[in-house]
Design an enzyme around this catalytic site. Sequence first.
Site, PDB file in Angstrom:
ATOM      1  N   SER A 142      -0.773   1.985  -1.653  1.00 56.48           N
ATOM      2  CA  SER A 142      -0.396   2.585  -0.452  1.00 56.48           C
ATOM      3  C   SER A 142       0.691   1.894   0.249  1.00 56.48           C
ATOM      4  CB  SER A 142      -1.651   2.325   0.499  1.00 56.48           C
ATOM      5  OG  SER A 142      -1.477   2.739   1.925  1.00 56.48           O
TER       6      SER A 142
ATOM      7  N   GLY B 148       9.182   2.438  -3.667  1.00 57.49           N
ATOM      8  CA  GLY B 148       9.195   3.371  -4.858  1.00 57.49           C
ATOM      9  C   GLY B 148       7.747   3.333  -5.608  1.00 57.49           C
TER      10      GLY B 148
ATOM     11  N   HIS C 180       1.059   9.375   2.287  1.00 58.63           N
ATOM     12  CA  HIS C 180       2.185   9.206   2.800  1.00 58.63           C
ATOM     13  C   HIS C 180       3.223   9.945   1.908  1.00 58.63           C
ATOM     14  CE1 HIS C 180       2.302   5.348   0.869  1.00 58.63           C
ATOM     15  NE2 HIS C 180       3.764   5.440   0.664  1.00 58.63           N
TER      16      HIS C 180
ATOM     17  N   ASP D  55      -5.150   7.208   2.447  1.00 54.82           N
ATOM     18  CA  ASP D  55      -3.886   7.543   2.135  1.00 54.82           C
ATOM     19  C   ASP D  55      -3.635   8.005   0.704  1.00 54.82           C
ATOM     20  OD1 ASP D  55      -0.901   7.457   1.772  1.00 54.82           O
ATOM     21  OD2 ASP D  55      -0.858   5.364   1.866  1.00 54.82           O
TER      22      ASP D  55
ATOM     23  N   SER E 291       4.826   3.290  -4.603  1.00 56.25           N
ATOM     24  CA  SER E 291       3.974   4.018  -3.580  1.00 56.25           C
ATOM     25  C   SER E 291       3.312   5.248  -4.541  1.00 56.25           C
ATOM     26  CB  SER E 291       4.469   4.549  -2.364  1.00 56.25           C
ATOM     27  OG  SER E 291       4.433   4.095  -1.286  1.00 56.25           O
TER      28      SER E 291
END
Length: 467
Positions: A352, A334, A217, A247, A336
């Site tokens: 994710s 943040g 993402h 992802d 991720s």
Amino acid sequence: MSHKRIPKRKAAIAAGSVVALGAAAILLPHANASQDGSSTDAAPRTMKATDASDLASQLQGLLGQAFAGSYYDAAAQQLVVNVIPGDNNNVVVQAKKAGAKVREVSNSLAALKTGAQTLKAKATIPGTAWAVDPKTNKLAVTADSTVTGADWDRLTSTVKSLGDGMATVKRSSGTFKTLVSGGDAIFSQVQGGTVRCSLGFNVKASDGSPAFLTAGHCGVAAKQWSDSETGQPIATVDQATFPGNGDFSLIKYDDPNTQAPSEVNTGEGQAVQITQAADATVGEQVFRMGSTTGLHDGTVTGLDATVNFQSETDPNGVDTVTGLIQTDVCAEAGDSGGSLFTQDGSAVGMTSGGSGDCTSGGETFFQPVTTALQATGATLGDGGAGAGAGDQGGSADPSASAGDQAGGGDTVGGGDTADPSATASDGTGDQSGAGAGDQAGAGDQSGAGTGDQSGAGDGSSSLTGTH
């Protein structure tokens, strides 16, 4: 950029590995069950979680349809393998002789996967998730705080339709969301503001160029990425998958001479060398590094998880991601794309999304590294010549937390690997990345790295984290 030196903040987005997937010795013994099918019980043997994962993969092939999942009993240091009762005595004997603890369960993996398909067809509701829990031999279904009224009734009735003993439902106090925010270790300027994520692992792309893995993402949200909030882009998205079957993103460094150290920086001048990619095992301890919240640890609680995120682009939509790892490790916006790894240096996943925070806790989901590597054709390892070594002048003093540390040079943790002792560190100062930056625990710290550190430490202390 020099071929031998890398800028401090370029050093900051460091992580990686030096070997390809899962190189583990064959664990199964060559002994067979007796020809009359009689069983010879063998005591389960103790093993590390990574060895348990390797053994579980082999036993799944051996047991075939009788295999119903497995998990690691961390307290006993044993692999527990679920089997379906039936005419499978010979393979069960072999599983026991291989060192696993075998237990009979009711639900086959095929039945659990069919149940998951039913949930997908009838209960794909934003704020829901489900994963196979081999400890309970059920589907663990979770609903966040947004699932109420008709949606809650729809979810619970679908679970009930699966039959007794097939699934459980629990509430999460938070909201499932992807964990992108502004002002972190890797940045992109997009219409509407700044997007930030965390780098997962440095890799080598299939064409040999240096690259890194992060969340899909993140790669969908922005095409070009920088290592500082106001800096020029240094890397460009090559592949990105989100939502759907994963992802993950592969992002190539724009400079083919970029050095990409094979380590995860855990803050305060410490780093953990990554030696392989490994599949997650339910029950094993894992560590997560993210540039918002630093280092935290927890346990893998489920595999093959499906998460239904509320779409960030369509108020009435849902972004469904499948094949994830579920854990009880905390994470926040943040984080991720950040690294999920084991104490012995195995790369396991990238962050994710999830619910909760690092104050109240919650559930967090991770993209398996092994799946991302297979899909992108990348390999873990140094992304450039001399990666991780630089002009190293000597070992750094392990008592120093970072900055222009003993041994000097603009190197990033090469040579003697950094002492893997690490604590969950937010440090001080600006700290938009979780690392040492230009000074010990202070300063700009916009990258998650080690600053001018030349590596070092004796590697004698153990990795620690906080939930």
